[in-house]
Design an enzyme around this catalytic site. Structure first.
Site, PDB file in Angstrom:
ATOM      1  N   THR A  14       0.821  -1.215   0.000  1.00 31.55           N
ATOM      2  CA  THR A  14       0.000   0.000   0.000  1.00 31.55           C
ATOM      3  C   THR A  14       0.847   1.255   0.000  1.00 31.55           C
ATOM      4  O   THR A  14       0.529   2.233  -0.678  1.00 31.55           O
ATOM      5  CB  THR A  14      -0.926  -0.002   1.235  1.00 31.55           C
ATOM      6  N   SER A  63       2.280  -7.589  -0.766  1.00 30.97           N
ATOM      7  CA  SER A  63       2.873  -8.357   0.335  1.00 30.97           C
ATOM      8  C   SER A  63       2.212  -9.717   0.525  1.00 30.97           C
ATOM      9  O   SER A  63       2.782 -10.592   1.181  1.00 30.97           O
ATOM     10  CB  SER A  63       2.826  -7.557   1.638  1.00 30.97           C
ATOM     11  N   THR A  97       1.462  -4.196   4.405  1.00 36.25           N
ATOM     12  CA  THR A  97       1.173  -4.539   5.800  1.00 36.25           C
ATOM     13  C   THR A  97       0.653  -5.962   6.003  1.00 36.25           C
ATOM     14  O   THR A  97       0.663  -6.466   7.122  1.00 36.25           O
ATOM     15  CB  THR A  97       0.154  -3.552   6.399  1.00 36.25           C
TER      16      THR A  97
END
Length: 332
Positions: A14, A63, A97
């Site tokens: 992000t 991720s 994240t």
């Protein structure tokens, strides 16, 4: 006064994504536009007001698409940076994240560098109204350049808070204050005037951990079996059939699972599979008990299931001895 030099590595996520407009805080991944390290430095010139920022480019991936191959490549890159830049003060890794805590803990266990390494992400992309990307990056850079954080291991900086890689976890899907260390709290804070360290981790920074990353081509398969009311052992038996060399049981607190699941895990131990008993809840230890000792289970302490999986997989590249595995879970 000479500005400290900090390396910035961007892996995607992000914090490096560009949304369709300023209100796009959910579907920005669909644009498939991600910034590299140089792009982030250009987009946030404030990073260079107090520091010399050098870009270290890495693959730009979401991720949820990161695993051992990316971890190894990233770790080897981070180890080269201080060698190539002897005056380097610290390293910042911008990361999505979703798996940030897992990447941080893997690096914590395997990196051999003498400068601080700080992972940082954001909950909103840089293009969003009231994005947290810029301030999080600046806080991470300031932390990486601070001598007081040396020796604390790999760190995570989010929302003006400094957390240890072993202790931190993501607690909310969308809120800005998502990262927390449930049992012990943050290590420090990043205020406008300075970085404030409040405590140091109680577990050792494993700079001498016995995991030789350069010699590991692939990690042994380790799976996580999540406990739920009525679970019958089908999951753990399927993992064994798929070739798992280790299983982490994300059990009920304080470290048990259903009778049927327990029976399947005991079978796995008899077949030479390493079993770690962790807990599915957010906080608290899984202590060693007579029953788990009799079953041959390793107890995870307060290490969560996803990090238990990482430690077990690395440990199995060295030994299968249960007593040694337990010592490493107690230590790292």
């Amino acid at each position: 006064m000479k500005k400290p030099k900090v390396a910035l590595v961007a892996t995607g996520g992000t914090i490096a994504s560009l949304g369709a407009d300023s209100l796009d805080v959910l579907n920005y991944g669909a644009t498939n536009r991600r910034l590299g390290a140089s792009d982030l430095i250009e987009r946030f010139p404030e990073l260079s007001l107090e520091h010399v920022i050098i870009a270290a480019e890495f693959r730009r991936v979401a991720s949820n698409d990161i695993g051992f191959a990316e971890w190894k490549e990233l770790a080897l890159l981070l180890e080269r940076l201080p060698q190539e830049n002897p005056d380097l003060a610290g390293i910042v890794v911008a990361h999505g994240t979703a798996t940030l805590e897992e990447t941080a803990y893997f690096l914590h266990l395997t990196l051999r560098v003498g400068v601080p390494v700080v992972l940082v992400g954001s909950q909103r992309p840089p293009t969003a109204l009231s994005s947290d990307a810029g301030m999080n990056l600046l806080a991470a850079v300031r932390t990486a350049a601070t001598r007081e954080v040396r020796g604390a291991g790999v760190l995570v900086v989010m929302n003006d808070e400094i957390h240890g890689a072993r202790e931190v976890t993501k607690t909310s899907t969308l809120r800005l204050h998502t990262f927390a260390s449930p049992d012990f709290g943050m290590l420090g804070q990043v205020d406008n005037d300075r970085v404030v360290m409040l405590r140091t981790p109680t577990t050792r920074h494993p700079i001498d951990a016995p995991f030789d990353l350069a010699s590991i081509e692939a990690l042994p398969r380790v799976d996580i079996c999540h406990a739920y009311a009525g679970c019958d052992g089908v999951g753990s038996r399927a993992f064994v059939a798929a070739g798992a060399r280790g299983i982490v049981s994300a059990g009920f607190a304080p470290g048990v699972t259903s009778p049927a699941e327990t029976a399947a895990l005991v079978e796995a131990v008899r077949d030479g599979i390493a079993v770690v008993q962790a807990s599915r809840v957010l906080s608290g230890r899984v202590p060693r008990t007579l029953r788990n000792d009799e079953r041959g289970f390793v107890c995870a302490g307060n290490l969560n299931p996803q990090k238990s999986r990482i430690l077990l997989a690395l440990a199995l590249t060295v030994t299968r001895d249960r007593a040694q595995l337990q010592r490493w879970f107690d230590r790292y």
